[in-house]
Design a protein around this motif. Structure first.
Motif, mmCIF file in Angstrom:
data_model
loop_
_atom_site.group_PDB
_atom_site.id
_atom_site.type_symbol
_atom_site.label_atom_id
_atom_site.label_comp_id
_atom_site.label_asym_id
_atom_site.label_seq_id
_atom_site.Cartn_x
_atom_site.Cartn_y
_atom_site.Cartn_z
ATOM 1 N N PHE A 119 4.557 1.500 1.598
ATOM 2 C CA PHE A 119 5.709 1.944 0.805
ATOM 3 C C PHE A 119 6.445 3.082 1.516
ATOM 4 C CE2 PHE A 119 7.768 4.355 -2.608
ATOM 5 C CZ PHE A 119 8.449 3.350 -3.283
ATOM 6 N N ALA A 120 5.691 4.060 2.033
ATOM 7 C CA ALA A 120 6.312 5.181 2.735
ATOM 8 C C ALA A 120 7.070 4.701 3.966
ATOM 9 C CB ALA A 120 5.247 6.207 3.131
ATOM 10 N N ARG A 121 6.475 3.776 4.721
ATOM 11 C CA ARG A 121 7.156 3.240 5.907
ATOM 12 C C ARG A 121 8.453 2.540 5.522
ATOM 13 N NH1 ARG A 121 4.704 2.355 10.862
ATOM 14 N NH2 ARG A 121 2.554 3.063 11.065
ATOM 15 N N ARG A 122 8.378 1.707 4.507
ATOM 16 C CA ARG A 122 9.570 0.966 4.084
ATOM 17 C C ARG A 122 10.658 1.923 3.579
ATOM 18 N NH1 ARG A 122 9.165 -4.595 3.203
ATOM 19 N NH2 ARG A 122 7.131 -5.468 3.737
ATOM 20 N N TYR A 123 10.232 2.949 2.851
ATOM 21 C CA TYR A 123 11.200 3.925 2.370
ATOM 22 C C TYR A 123 11.857 4.646 3.550
ATOM 23 C CZ TYR A 123 13.288 7.708 -0.326
ATOM 24 O OH TYR A 123 14.185 8.585 -0.874
ATOM 25 N N ASN A 124 11.055 5.041 4.519
ATOM 26 C CA ASN A 124 11.594 5.698 5.712
ATOM 27 C C ASN A 124 12.542 4.772 6.471
ATOM 28 O OD1 ASN A 124 11.470 8.042 7.650
ATOM 29 N ND2 ASN A 124 10.767 6.401 9.001
ATOM 30 N N ASP A 125 12.227 3.474 6.492
ATOM 31 C CA ASP A 125 13.065 2.512 7.216
ATOM 32 C C ASP A 125 14.476 2.415 6.641
ATOM 33 O OD1 ASP A 125 11.141 1.875 9.060
ATOM 34 O OD2 ASP A 125 10.520 0.003 8.094
ATOM 35 N N VAL A 126 14.613 2.627 5.338
ATOM 36 C CA VAL A 126 15.958 2.522 4.753
ATOM 37 C C VAL A 126 16.667 3.868 4.673
ATOM 38 C CG1 VAL A 126 15.408 0.420 3.475
ATOM 39 C CG2 VAL A 126 15.096 2.644 2.353
ATOM 40 N N ILE A 127 15.897 4.967 4.648
ATOM 41 C CA ILE A 127 16.508 6.297 4.573
ATOM 42 C C ILE A 127 16.952 6.798 5.942
ATOM 43 C CG2 ILE A 127 16.022 8.745 4.145
ATOM 44 C CD1 ILE A 127 16.469 7.361 1.565
ATOM 45 N N SER A 128 16.092 6.675 6.942
ATOM 46 C CA SER A 128 16.378 7.302 8.239
ATOM 47 C C SER A 128 17.648 6.793 8.914
ATOM 48 C CB SER A 128 15.172 7.161 9.175
ATOM 49 O OG SER A 128 14.814 5.805 9.360
ATOM 50 N N PRO A 129 18.014 5.496 8.819
ATOM 51 C CA PRO A 129 19.283 5.085 9.429
ATOM 52 C C PRO A 129 20.506 5.747 8.794
ATOM 53 C CG PRO A 129 17.884 3.179 9.043
ATOM 54 C CD PRO A 129 17.254 4.324 8.323
ATOM 55 N N LEU A 130 20.430 6.054 7.503
ATOM 56 C CA LEU A 130 21.563 6.699 6.839
ATOM 57 C C LEU A 130 21.650 8.164 7.248
ATOM 58 C CD1 LEU A 130 21.298 5.126 3.272
ATOM 59 C CD2 LEU A 130 22.439 4.240 5.315
ATOM 60 N N THR B 36 0.851 -1.190 0.000
ATOM 61 C CA THR B 36 0.000 0.000 0.000
ATOM 62 C C THR B 36 0.886 1.239 0.000
ATOM 63 O OG1 THR B 36 -0.083 0.208 2.416
ATOM 64 C CG2 THR B 36 -1.748 -1.213 1.369
ATOM 65 N N ASP B 37 0.277 2.399 -0.230
ATOM 66 C CA ASP B 37 1.044 3.647 -0.195
ATOM 67 C C ASP B 37 1.705 3.855 1.167
ATOM 68 O OD1 ASP B 37 0.023 3.966 -2.720
ATOM 69 O OD2 ASP B 37 -0.898 5.925 -2.360
ATOM 70 N N GLU B 38 0.945 3.620 2.231
ATOM 71 C CA GLU B 38 1.494 3.801 3.576
ATOM 72 C C GLU B 38 2.630 2.818 3.844
ATOM 73 O OE1 GLU B 38 1.955 5.372 7.436
ATOM 74 O OE2 GLU B 38 0.952 6.148 5.633
#
Length: 578
Positions: free
Chosen positions: A515-526, A511-513
């Motif tokens: 997808f956003a969560r998964r994207y945040n999960d890989v961006i925020s640690p960096l 879902t859109d949500e």
């Protein structure tokens, strides 16, 4: 037939007298029967070529009949090919002219001596052998149908064809090296003849003349330094008003005029950005200031036209789309991009990592082919301020045993030093992703999707250096980490099906949500890591069977661009936490 692309092909070295040859050409497979029509510069495998289909042909033929404009009749005529994949032979009016090898780089040839007063006929035979894995091919698959990470092949002309008219005494080439610290421009020039007597260089900023340099010419090649007027510089704040950045892409215009005695023989328009890329104390700097790179992996493919942009506006739209999502550049992946894209990146303020398409079998033939093509790429695109890094090798493709094999390590080292012998102004990545040798940046490919694992992995330098993506060490055996800036240059690759296109990714959203969560999960640690200085997310769009783009293949964002931007800026919260 589709509408051909007819914008000026080489916008960093502009002359007034030119004629575009894109559009309808006669065409045939295998033999020179010329029984078909094709729209250049689109390859026959693409829809916009007017042919389409994946049917393999190792040899294709092109023919074009042209009448030169009368105003070109007393000039030297140079024929230009933006890129022809892979090797080709050229005839003009039945006379063999040249053979060119290298499917991603431009070439030109003077055809004046064989031209006729009226109709002239250009014939091009192109050879592209899909089974030859010692050829630099990038993402073009050697099998008939795309699969995995590989896509449809491109055979033949895939960048613009054009002619220009010049005087016998003309400027052949310039290399422009800005020096931000002293506010000067280094100019290295090459001329067609030693009969030229003067090269005049004029530099303008916002139409105000900033410098004039007149160089008396003693030979065909040389160099000079042009200092910007110190009094005029006081009218601006250098860092805020004059330097080139993605946020403020300031450009200086340059005019070159060549003289033979009192006669003006050539005028060329160009531009440059006053910008500096450097590494100091383990930090990547742009204009002497730390700069965090937020890049997108960009394969440079379009659904109807493959490696060739369908229109010049398509380049602009891709850059606008990326910037709207909060990115400041791209890593052009396994492709030497059209100069028109680099021009727009210069104008719009967009970082680019230049990368060489890989071959897949190591040999002496491979080394010669890849080295020759890479050097030509640096020669062609050296002047573009948008390019801030060079990447000759990726993920040990073509050097599969580089971890231990000394000859493959030596090749990696040689590619770095060849690059530096031609360009001292940009960092060079020895082998993007892992198994580095003498790299200026330590770049890592990491498709882990679990945010907690990523957070721990990039929390400390020790944890990061211990990581072995796909079981491969970050450094080839015998090489040590020496404090280089660390960037994660492939990660994410989250698949999310929007529309009818089937495919795969490195993890999947529903879902859109999600997808956003998964994207945040890989961006925020960096973003949270104290030592990661940038990233390159996989990828900007879906491509054929890969559906791991932030956008669909036809460039529609899968979730709102505002959401992606908020995540990239570290200010997004899931709906249930707001």
């Amino acid at each position: 037939m589709s509408i051909p692309r007819n914008e000026y092909p080489r916008p960093q070295f502009v002359r007034k007298e030119w004629l575009g040859l894109n559009g309808e050409w006669e065409f045939s497979f295998d033999v020179d029967s010329f029984d078909k029509k094709i729209t250049v510069p689109y390859v026959y495998q693409s829809k916009l070529s007017g042919i389409g289909g994946n049917e393999p042909h190792e040899v294709v033929w092109y023919r074009k009949k042209i009448d030169l404009p009368e105003e070109m009749s007393d000039k030297e005529i140079i024929l230009h090919f933006g890129a022809v994949d892979y090797s080709c032979k050229l005839w003009v009016n039945g006379v063999f002219i040249t053979e060119h090898i290298g499917g991603h780089i431009s070439f030109e040839v003077n055809i004046t001596s064989v031209l006729q007063e009226k109709e002239n006929i250009i014939v091009l035979q192109v050879t592209d052998e899909p089974a030859d894995l010692e050829v630099p091919r990038g993402k073009q698959y050697w099998k008939d149908n795309s699969e995995g990470i590989f896509y449809t092949r491109s055979t033949g002309i895939w960048q613009s064809v054009w002619i220009e008219a010049v005087d016998k005494i003309h400027l052949s080439k310039v290399f422009l090296t800005p020096d931000l610290d002293s506010m000067q421009l280094g100019v290295q020039y090459e001329l067609s003849s030693d009969k030229a007597t003067v090269l005049r260089t004029e530099i303008y900023y916002e139409e105000k003349l900033m410098a004039v340099n007149t160089t008396d010419l003693l030979r065909k090649e040389g160099s000079c330094k042009v200092f910007l007027d110190q009094q005029l510089l006081k009218s601006w704040n250098v860092q805020e008003d004059l330097v080139w950045t993605p946020e403020n892409p300031r450009l200086f215009d340059v005019k070159f005029v060549v003289y033979e005695g009192e006669r003006e023989t050539d005028t060329v328009s160009s531009y440059f950005g006053m910008r500096k890329v450097s590494i100091e104390n383990g930090k990547f700097l742009l204009n002497n200031r730390p700069y965090y790179q937020k890049l997108l992996l960009d394969q440079g493919y379009w659904e109807d036209s493959l490696l060739t942009a369908p229109t010049d506006e398509a380049f602009v739209k891709d850059i606008e789309l990326a910037k709207s999502m909060g990115f400041n550049g791209v890593r052009k992946h396994q492709k030497i991009e059209d100069p028109r894209f680099l021009y727009h990146a210069d104008k719009m303020g967009f970082l680019v990592w230049g990368e060489l398409p890989a071959a897949y079998v190591y040999s002496r033939k491979y080394v010669k082919r890849i080295t020759d093509e890479w050097m030509e790429e640096i020669f062609r695109d050296y002047n573009h301020p948008c390019i801030v890094a060079w990447t000759p090798l990726n993920e040990s493709w073509g050097v599969f045993y580089i971890k231990d094999k000394k000859e493959e390590q030596s090749h990696s080292v040689a590619m770095v030093h060849i690059t530096k012998s031609l360009d001292q102004t940009r960092p060079v990545i020895s082998n993007d992703g892992w198994e580095h040798t003498c790299s200026d940046l330590l770049t890592i490919h990491d498709y882990e999707w679990n945010g907690e694992i990523l957070k721990e992995r990039y929390r400390t330098l020790e944890n990061t250096l211990r990581f072995a993506p796909g079981g491969r060490p970050l450094l080839a055996h015998g090489w040590e980490y020496k404090g280089q800036p660390i960037l994660v240059t492939e990660f994410g690759g989250i698949s999310y099906k929007k529309g009818s296109q089937e495919g795969w990714g490195y993890s999947s959203a529903t879902t859109d949500e999600d997808f956003a969560r998964r994207y945040n999960d890989v961006i925020s640690p960096l973003l949270a890591s104290p030592h990661v200085q940038g990233f390159c997310y996989t990828e900007i769009t879906d491509v054929e069977q890969e559906i791991n783009g932030l956008c669909t293949y036809d460039r529609k964002p899968k979730i709102p661009v505002e959401t992606i931007r908020a995540i990239n800026e570290g200010r997004w919260e899931p709906e249930d936490e707001r």
